[in-house]
Every structure is written in C-alpha cells, then in structure tokens.
Scaffold this active site. Structure first.
Site: not given
Ligand SMILES: NC(=O)c1ccc[n+]([C@@H]2O[C@H](COP(=O)([O-])OP(=O)(O)OC[C@H]3O[C@@H](n4cnc5c(N)ncnc54)[C@H](O)[C@@H]3O)[C@@H](O)[C@H]2O)c1
Ligand SMILES: Nc1ncnc2c1ncn2[C@@H]1O[C@H](COP(=O)(O)OP(=O)(O)OP(=O)(O)O)[C@@H](O)[C@H]1O
Length: 530
Positions: A294-295, A373, A403
């Site tokens: 996917d990267g 994404n 966070d």
C-alpha cells in the site's frame, strides 16, 4: 497519450445516458459538416487568389469563423436536447410511479390521514386508500371531508378538507449550495417534484468502468525500494512491456540505474531528474503501475499533485488493501487492463493546507499537500496532551485533548484511523473521517463528515505545546500555537484498477488482510430454542 472514458453503471448494468449524444442528424451535426465541407471546398478553389486578393483572404477567414460558431451552437443544442430528454424520461417515470401509488391497495376504513399519521407514518399508502374511498363512497364529498392534505394534491380537485385543514400541499424545490453559492452540479442526484415527494434518482457512487478510446502507450512504474523480488519483477515487466506492447516506459531514476546495471539494452527506458518533472509527465502518461505494498500506491499517488492517471497496483507487500493484483499473473493482468474495459475504484484524496499564524498578514503560504490515506495531527515528541480546536466549515466541532486527531479519507479508513477506533468505510463512500487518537475523554466517538465540508484544526494560542502534522505517515511538520491546518476533499481522486470490482475487492481485502470477523463456526449440537 491515450484517451479513455468512464462509465457509471448501476447494479443492473444500466449505463450513462450521455452516450446518445454523438453525431445525431437531428442535432444538425450532419448538416453542419456538409456546410463546413462546402466552405472548405470554396476556400480550396479560391487558393490561387489568396496571395493577391486581401479581401478574399479576409472573407475566407470570416467564413471559417462562421462555420466554427455554427458548430459550437449545434453542439450546445445537442447537449440541451439530450438533457431535456433525460429530464422528460425521469418525469414520466416518476409520474407513472405516483399513479401506481394511487391505485387501490386495501379495503377502505375511513381514517383521516392526519389521524393515521399520528400513529405511524405510511403517508403515501394511506393517502392512496383515502383517495379510493372518495371514488367508492356514496356521497363523494362527505367522505372527502375526512381526507387530508397529501392525496388531494394528486388531482387538485377537492379543496374542502378535514377540519378546514385541507389545503394543497406546498410544493418546493431543492437546491444545492456550496459556500453560499447556488450550485447545480448535484441537482440530478435528488429529484423533487411538485407533489412534494423527494426521491433519490441516482446514486453518487456507482461501479465505475474505464474504457480506453485509444490504446494506452505510455506507462510509468513505481517500485518499492530495497526489495530483490520487486527488482527482478521490474526488469521482467519492463522488457515485456517493450517487446509485447511496444510501450514507452518511465521509471524512477533509482530504478533506471538498477535496470542499466542489469543490461545496457534498457537505455530505451525514460526517467526524470527532479520530482517536479513528474507532474509535467501526467499529460503524457496513460497508466501507472506499482510494485510493492500500500505504501507504494501512496508513494505513486503523492507524485501527482493534480490529476493522476489510472493506477494498476501489484501486491508485493504483506497487507495490500489497495493492491489487488498478483504479481505472478502480471502478463494476463496487464493484457486485460490495456484491452479494457476495467472496473476501477475512485478514491478521494484530501487536500491539506497549513496556515501559519506568522504568515497570516502577508502573502506567504505553504503548498497544498494531497493525501490518499490521512493527515494526522499529533503530539509528536511532546509529553503533554495535544489541545486542538476543530471547526467544520464555520461551526465549532470540539476540542481534541489526547494524543491527536486523524482526518482520513474513506480509503484510509482501514489504515491508521482503523487502529485508532474509526469505522471501516467502503473507499467509494464520499466523506471525511474524524478520528481522535487516544482522547482523554470517555465520550469522544469518531465521526464521519460529509464530503463537501472544510475542516480546520487550530492549535490554540494558549496551548502548552506545539503539534505535529504528517501526511500519509510522511513529511512531518510542526504546528506552533496559532497555526492551523485546513483540509477538504481534493478535486483529483486516484483511480485504482480492480481485480473484480470495487466492493468485491474491498471485502476481500478486509477478509484476507485483517481476518475481519473470523471466528470458528459454532457447532450445531448443543442447546436449542424450543
Ligand atoms: N498505528 C497504525 O496503524 C499506524 C501508525 C502509523 C501509520 N500508519 C499508516 O501507515 C500509512 C503509511 O503506510 P506506509 O506503507 O507508507 O508505511 P508503513 O510501511 O509503516 O506501513 C504501514 C502499514 O499500513 C498499511 N496501510 C497503508 N495504507 C493502508 C490502507 N489504506 N488500508 C489498510 N492498510 C494500509 C500498509 O500496508 C502497512 O502494512 C499511513 O498513511 C498510516 O495510515 C498506521
Ligand atoms: N518508489 C518509492 N520510493 C521511495 N519510497 C517508497 C517507494 N515505494 C514505496 N516506498 C516506501 O516504502 C515503504 C514500504 O512500502 P510498501 O508499503 O509498499 O511495502 P511493504 O511495507 O512491504 O508493504 P506492506 O506494508 O503491505 O507489507 C513505504 O513507507 C513507502 O512509502
């Protein structure tokens, strides 16, 4: 460069009505081409005079302009006719549906629609019954006194209603606005009729198929670095594309060096020197191939800051949510893609823009970044809670204390957003996921916002610490107090080829990639409901 067209198909295989537009004699195209031909002939006959007679040259240019204008107007007329025909068809369809609703369905029981509505809404069915009562009743008028608004509208005859409330139901029209401006773009998706019934006519996300109108010739290949299997496949694939498809092949400079170290025969492969040149390649490139996980798809998409050619992603990683093709069958797969038509998933991207407090009063701005994404705003190395004020258009949404926050596309819903507790959403559903990361609050559930909104995330002036933004997990930037990130859906989606079709591929990826809802099936023996 090749050209292609996209067809939107519903589940019954019905395609786009616009295809009827082409070269219809009724539109006047044939007449027009005849007259253009005549003008052309006249001009050819006049050629010997052109050099000497300025007037004739002027006249011939004027004729050309007239021919052009005529053609423009005929094309406009054709479009208008096709659109009118489509609206007429929809209107007829809707009218016949409404007629069907008016047909008697059940015995009459003389109930006023308002009364029944208070018990439960079955508006249309009830009004149909009441209408029949009027026709069958001994005294039409007296029974009509019990009829309320909805049914009377259908014929407009009666106007004395129950408790004097009987009135023609108000008609209305729907219009779509975008930041205060009227916008007709989506009008066709929802239809409103005078009778006041809102019906959805079209779905915005249909299965999309891509059909090449001319053969794709130029291919660009992006490969995951530092992988022997990827390198070997890229060598083989480049050779096959040249020998069997006569393709022009582009690769990254690193890959070109790898290919040349393999053999000097690869000097036909093209590359670029500077990443900025890739955006100039878009008009020439027909197809993008990715070899990796996917990267690598994210990487390839990030190279195109505007429109992106269709991507064919081969799986050479461990997960592969966006990479449905198996590298072992690359020849069959590329044959099928190049031949077309192919199903595609149209994946929305987010365009993100940082507005610096310092730059607020001058013209210094940072470039937009497009993500496939998500964009993440987190606390980085700071050990303090992030404090992020969030706005959706101009409405305050919430203050994130935790966070951080993920603003994700629906394609990204199976990535970081999923890990932070967001829903998995089919990639063709338009929308922005608003997913907090470890919020210090028991009630902070993730949201999904519609695709037309602009989200602004601001680090308050009194924040104890700065925040950090990253784009598809890369390109970290610091946000100081007063800085903001503005984010909305980009106008340049990424189309990825499907193995089967969009929904099938999505379900396969969550089953195979995440083992979604995998559980041993309960045995049939044991206690049962009696
Ligand atoms: N806690 C987490 O889950 C976490 C943390 C940081 C980043 N990420 C994700 O990693 C992405 C960057 O991917 P990368 O490959 O460059 O980095 P990477 O090599 O660190 O891989 C991250 C993992 O996320 C998977 N992934 C990426 N996009 C996906 C998608 N749309 N659906 C399902 N899985 C997906 C990849 O297959 C890979 O296994 C970021 O966009 C972010 O979504 C996830
Ligand atoms: N052409 C490229 N140039 C530079 N970096 C790349 C390129 N393609 C991929 N990458 C980076 O390499 C990393 C790994 O890529 P990818 O996710 O495709 O492989 P993977 O990690 O093996 O796959 P998976 O995560 O599914 O196991 C990603 O961070 C990605 O951004």
């Amino acid at each position: 460069m090749s050209t292609y067209k996209l067809n939107y198909t519903d589940s019954f295989g019905n395609g786009d009505a616009n295809s009827s537009l082409r070269s219809n004699p009724e539109n006047g195209f044939s007449d027009l081409s005849q007259s253009e031909k005549a003008v052309q002939e006249l001009l050819t006959q006049q050629t010997p005079m052109q050099a000497t007679d300025d007037h004739l040259i002027e006249f011939s240019e004027a004729l050309r302009t007239v021919a052009k204008a005529l053609r423009g107007s005929a094309e406009g007329k054709a479009l208008a006719q096709a659109e009118a025909a489509e609206w007429k068809r929809r209107y007829e369809l809707e009218r016949s549906k409404n007629q069907e609703l008016l047909l008697p369905k059940a015995p009459l029981n003389g109930v006023c629609a308002d009364e029944t509505n208070s018990k439960g809404m079955d508006h249309l069915a009830k009004s149909a019954r009441l209408h029949v009562q009027e026709n069958n009743g001994k005294t039409g008028r007296s029974s009509l006194e019990r009829i309320c608004s909805h049914d009377v509208l259908q014929d407009g005859e009666a106007n004395n209603g129950c408790n004097n409330k009987l009135k023609r139901k108000a008609s209305f029209k729907l219009s779509w606005g975008c930041k205060g401006q009227a916008n007709d773009q989506h009008k066709k998706e929802i239809v409103s009729f005078e009778s006041g019934n809102i019906t959805t006519a079209d779905r915005s996300s249909k299965q999309i198929s891509l059909t090449w109108e001319t053969n794709p010739q130029t291919v660009i290949i992006f490969t995951k670095p530092n992988s022997t299997s990827v390198r070997l496949l890229s060598v083989e694939m480049v050779r096959w594309l040249r020998d069997h498809k006569e393709s022009n092949v582009y690769v990254e400079p690193r890959v070109k060096a790898e290919l040349l170290s393999e053999s000097s025969s690869f000097d036909f492969v093209q590359t670029w020197e500077d990443d900025k040149e890739i955006s100039l390649l878009h008009p020439k490139v027909d197809l993008v191939i990715t070899l990796g996980g996917d990267g690598t798809v994210l990487w390839a998409a990030s190279m195109f800051k505007g429109p992106v050619p269709p991507i064919v992603p081969f799986s050479m990683g461990s997960l592969g949510f966006m990479t449905p093709f198996h590298s072992e069958q690359y020849r069959d797969c590329l044959e099928a893609v190049i031949r077309g038509p192919i199903s595609i998933t149209l994946r929305h991207r987010l365009q993100c823009h940082i507005i610096r407090d310092k730059a607020r009063h001058d013209y210094e701005t940072e470039e937009n970044t497009l993500v496939l994404n998500e964009v993440t705003i987190d606390r980085g190395i700071s050990s303090y809670l992030t404090n992020l004020e969030c706005y959706c258009d101009n409405s305050f949404v919430t203050c994130v204390q935790g966070d951080g926050l993920i603003l994700s596309t629906t394609s990204g819903s199976t990535a970081y957003s999923l890990a932070a507790g967001g829903s998995m959403v089919h990639p063709q559903v338009p929308g922005i996921l608003f997913t907090p990361i470890c919020p210090h609050s028991l009630s902070f559930r993730p949201l999904i916002l519609p695709d037309h909104v602009t989200v602004r995330v601001q680090v308050p002036f009194n924040s104890r610490s700065s925040a950090w933004v990253s784009f598809d997990g890369k390109g970290r930037k610091q946000l100081e107090a007063g800085d903001a990130l503005v984010c909305s859906i980009a106008p340049w989606p990424v189309s990825t080829a499907c193995q089967v079709e969009s929904t099938h591929d999505f379900l396969r990826s969550i089953h195979d990639g995440l083992h979604w809802n995998l559980r041993k099936t309960q045995s049939s023996d044991g206690p049962r409901d009696t």
